[in-house]
Write a protein that holds these residues in place. Structure first.
Motif, PDB file in Angstrom:
ATOM      1  N   LYS A  18     -50.830  22.221  -8.170  1.00 16.07           N
ATOM      2  CA  LYS A  18     -49.449  22.654  -7.981  1.00 16.07           C
ATOM      3  C   LYS A  18     -49.421  24.112  -7.537  1.00 16.07           C
ATOM      4  CE  LYS A  18     -47.788  19.349 -11.417  1.00 16.07           C
ATOM      5  NZ  LYS A  18     -47.005  19.135 -12.661  1.00 16.07           N
ATOM      6  N   ILE A  19     -48.735  24.355  -6.396  1.00  9.84           N
ATOM      7  CA  ILE A  19     -48.731  25.685  -5.785  1.00  9.84           C
ATOM      8  C   ILE A  19     -47.297  26.058  -5.417  1.00  9.84           C
ATOM      9  CG2 ILE A  19     -49.689  27.131  -3.950  1.00  9.84           C
ATOM     10  CD1 ILE A  19     -51.924  25.081  -3.608  1.00  9.84           C
ATOM     11  N   ASN A  20     -46.911  27.302  -5.673  1.00 13.34           N
ATOM     12  CA  ASN A  20     -45.531  27.718  -5.389  1.00 13.34           C
ATOM     13  C   ASN A  20     -45.407  28.443  -4.053  1.00 13.34           C
ATOM     14  OD1 ASN A  20     -46.758  30.113  -6.033  1.00 13.34           O
ATOM     15  ND2 ASN A  20     -45.159  30.826  -7.421  1.00 13.34           N
ATOM     16  N   SER A  21     -46.201  28.036  -3.077  1.00 13.42           N
ATOM     17  CA  SER A  21     -46.126  28.603  -1.732  1.00 13.42           C
ATOM     18  C   SER A  21     -46.417  27.491  -0.737  1.00 13.42           C
ATOM     19  CB  SER A  21     -47.140  29.737  -1.548  1.00 13.42           C
ATOM     20  OG  SER A  21     -47.351  30.011  -0.167  1.00 13.42           O
ATOM     21  N   GLN A  43     -52.827  25.394   3.337  1.00 18.07           N
ATOM     22  CA  GLN A  43     -54.181  25.939   3.395  1.00 18.07           C
ATOM     23  C   GLN A  43     -55.113  25.193   2.449  1.00 18.07           C
ATOM     24  OE1 GLN A  43     -55.197  28.277   5.676  1.00 18.07           O
ATOM     25  NE2 GLN A  43     -57.209  27.544   4.962  1.00 18.07           N
ATOM     26  N   ALA A  44     -54.606  24.814   1.276  1.00 12.51           N
ATOM     27  CA  ALA A  44     -55.427  24.047   0.335  1.00 12.51           C
ATOM     28  C   ALA A  44     -55.816  22.707   0.938  1.00 12.51           C
ATOM     29  CB  ALA A  44     -54.666  23.846  -0.976  1.00 12.51           C
ATOM     30  N   ALA A  45     -54.887  22.082   1.668  1.00 12.54           N
ATOM     31  CA  ALA A  45     -55.206  20.812   2.326  1.00 12.54           C
ATOM     32  C   ALA A  45     -56.220  21.023   3.445  1.00 12.54           C
ATOM     33  CB  ALA A  45     -53.933  20.175   2.874  1.00 12.54           C
ATOM     34  N   ILE A  46     -56.064  22.090   4.232  1.00 13.89           N
ATOM     35  CA  ILE A  46     -57.014  22.404   5.298  1.00 13.89           C
ATOM     36  C   ILE A  46     -58.409  22.609   4.718  1.00 13.89           C
ATOM     37  CG2 ILE A  46     -57.666  24.182   6.986  1.00 13.89           C
ATOM     38  CD1 ILE A  46     -54.636  24.571   7.508  1.00 13.89           C
ATOM     39  N   ASP A  47     -58.483  23.215   3.540  1.00 16.48           N
ATOM     40  CA  ASP A  47     -59.765  23.483   2.886  1.00 16.48           C
ATOM     41  C   ASP A  47     -60.353  22.252   2.205  1.00 16.48           C
ATOM     42  OD1 ASP A  47     -59.548  26.098   3.691  1.00 16.48           O
ATOM     43  OD2 ASP A  47     -58.758  26.833   1.777  1.00 16.48           O
TER      44      ASP A  47
END
Length: 317
Positions: free
Chosen positions: A227-230, A236-240
């Motif tokens: 869970k990310i608030n940005s 970017q997390a998905a790209i990584d």
């Protein structure tokens, strides 16, 4: 009618009433609290009435008198008109400076990759981006124009729709190293789902739960969640390769077009109830710099056609 009171006294009064504090007003006006207090007292002496009740609840809190409350709307309207008048004198062309408020994610994923074309159109205009997450006061912060994400209604601002938005799952190409992975929406239950909590306070903000319901899966139970608030950090997390994100099409457009992200299950269409809007004060609508930026945003939104993504799983032959 002669008006001997300096405008600074009126501005100190208005800021003190809005913040209910001399200290907060002083911080906004870049002077000392003592200077603000002295300006307000000079105005009270000239009028012959008190403008505030001074109360104490751990700190001194200012409460405007009834007479002051009745006068404040006209004083604020006057300052707005003065600001616009000065802008017209100073910036009758598309030269000078333009202050734009946008979210950090919108700036990073959509606006900044395109802003060079605006500079080419208006080379004499300096663009100042304000990416503060809190909703900005256009008058107090001297904001000229902005882009906001929501239902299209903000008090005191004109709102013109810029872009609607579709919502869909995405992941990185290397996340799909196993070709049997993510063949159906039910397969999401085995993956880490990345949740966007940037607008978690809004019930109409698109979520994994609402997408799953739209997909007709019933329920996707997963033991792992990120869970990310940005919104930018979610992508970017998905790209990584950290999981599957629920992407907002405006934010993900360039990453999908470039192949950094792959759109999953394209047969499922889910449109957000929220959209992007250009916002500005009515009084500023005719300023050349505001008109130029508004027109450029609308042109870019038309140019930024939906990406032609790599999709997964591929359609059958």
């Amino acid at each position: 009618m002669k008006t001997p009171i300096h405008l600074n006294a009126l501005r100190a009064f208005e800021a003190s009433a809005r913040h209910q504090s001399f200290s907060a007003a002083a911080a906004e006006l870049n002077v000392t609290p003592a200077a603000v207090g002295q300006l307000v007292r000079s105005l009270e002496d000239w009028l012959g009435i008190a403008l505030f009740h001074r109360t104490s609840s751990g700190r001194v809190r200012l409460v405007a008198t009834e007479a002051a409350e009745q006068a404040l709307p006209d004083i604020r309207a006057g300052f707005e008109r003065l600001t616009v008048g000065l802008e017209r004198l100073k910036e009758g062309t598309t030269a000078g400076a333009l202050t734009v408020t946008v979210s950090p994610a919108f700036a990073a994923k959509w606006l900044l990759p395109r802003i060079e074309s605006f500079h080419a159109q208006c080379p004499g205009l300096d663009v100042r981006l304000d990416t503060n997450l809190r909703v900005m006061d256009f008058v107090a912060q001297r904001i000229d124009i902005g882009v906001r994400y929501g239902a299209g209604s903000w008090q005191g601002l004109v709102a013109e729709k810029l872009m609607d938005e579709e919502v869909y799952p995405v992941c990185s190409p290397r996340f799909l190293h196993d070709t049997s992975r993510l063949q159906t929406p039910e397969d999401l239950g085995r993956e880490t789902l990345i949740h966007d909590q940037s607008m978690d306070d809004r019930t109409d903000f698109p979520t994994w739960a609402s997408w799953v319901q739209k997909a007709g899966v019933g329920c996707v139970a997963t033991a792992r969640a990120l869970k990310i608030n940005s919104s930018a950090a979610v992508l970017q997390a998905a790209i990584d390769g950290q999981g599957v994100a629920l992407a907002r099409s405006v934010m993900a457009h360039d990453d999908v077009a470039a192949g950094r992200l792959i759109r999953l299950f394209p047969h499922i269409t889910f449109h957000s109830a929220l959209a992007y809007y250009i916002v500005y004060r009515l009084e500023s609508a005719s300023l050349p710099k505001v008109q130029a930026f508004r027109d450029w945003l609308l042109s870019e939104a038309i140019t930024a056609l939906p990406a032609l993504p790599i999709i997964y799983p591929p359609a059958p032959p």
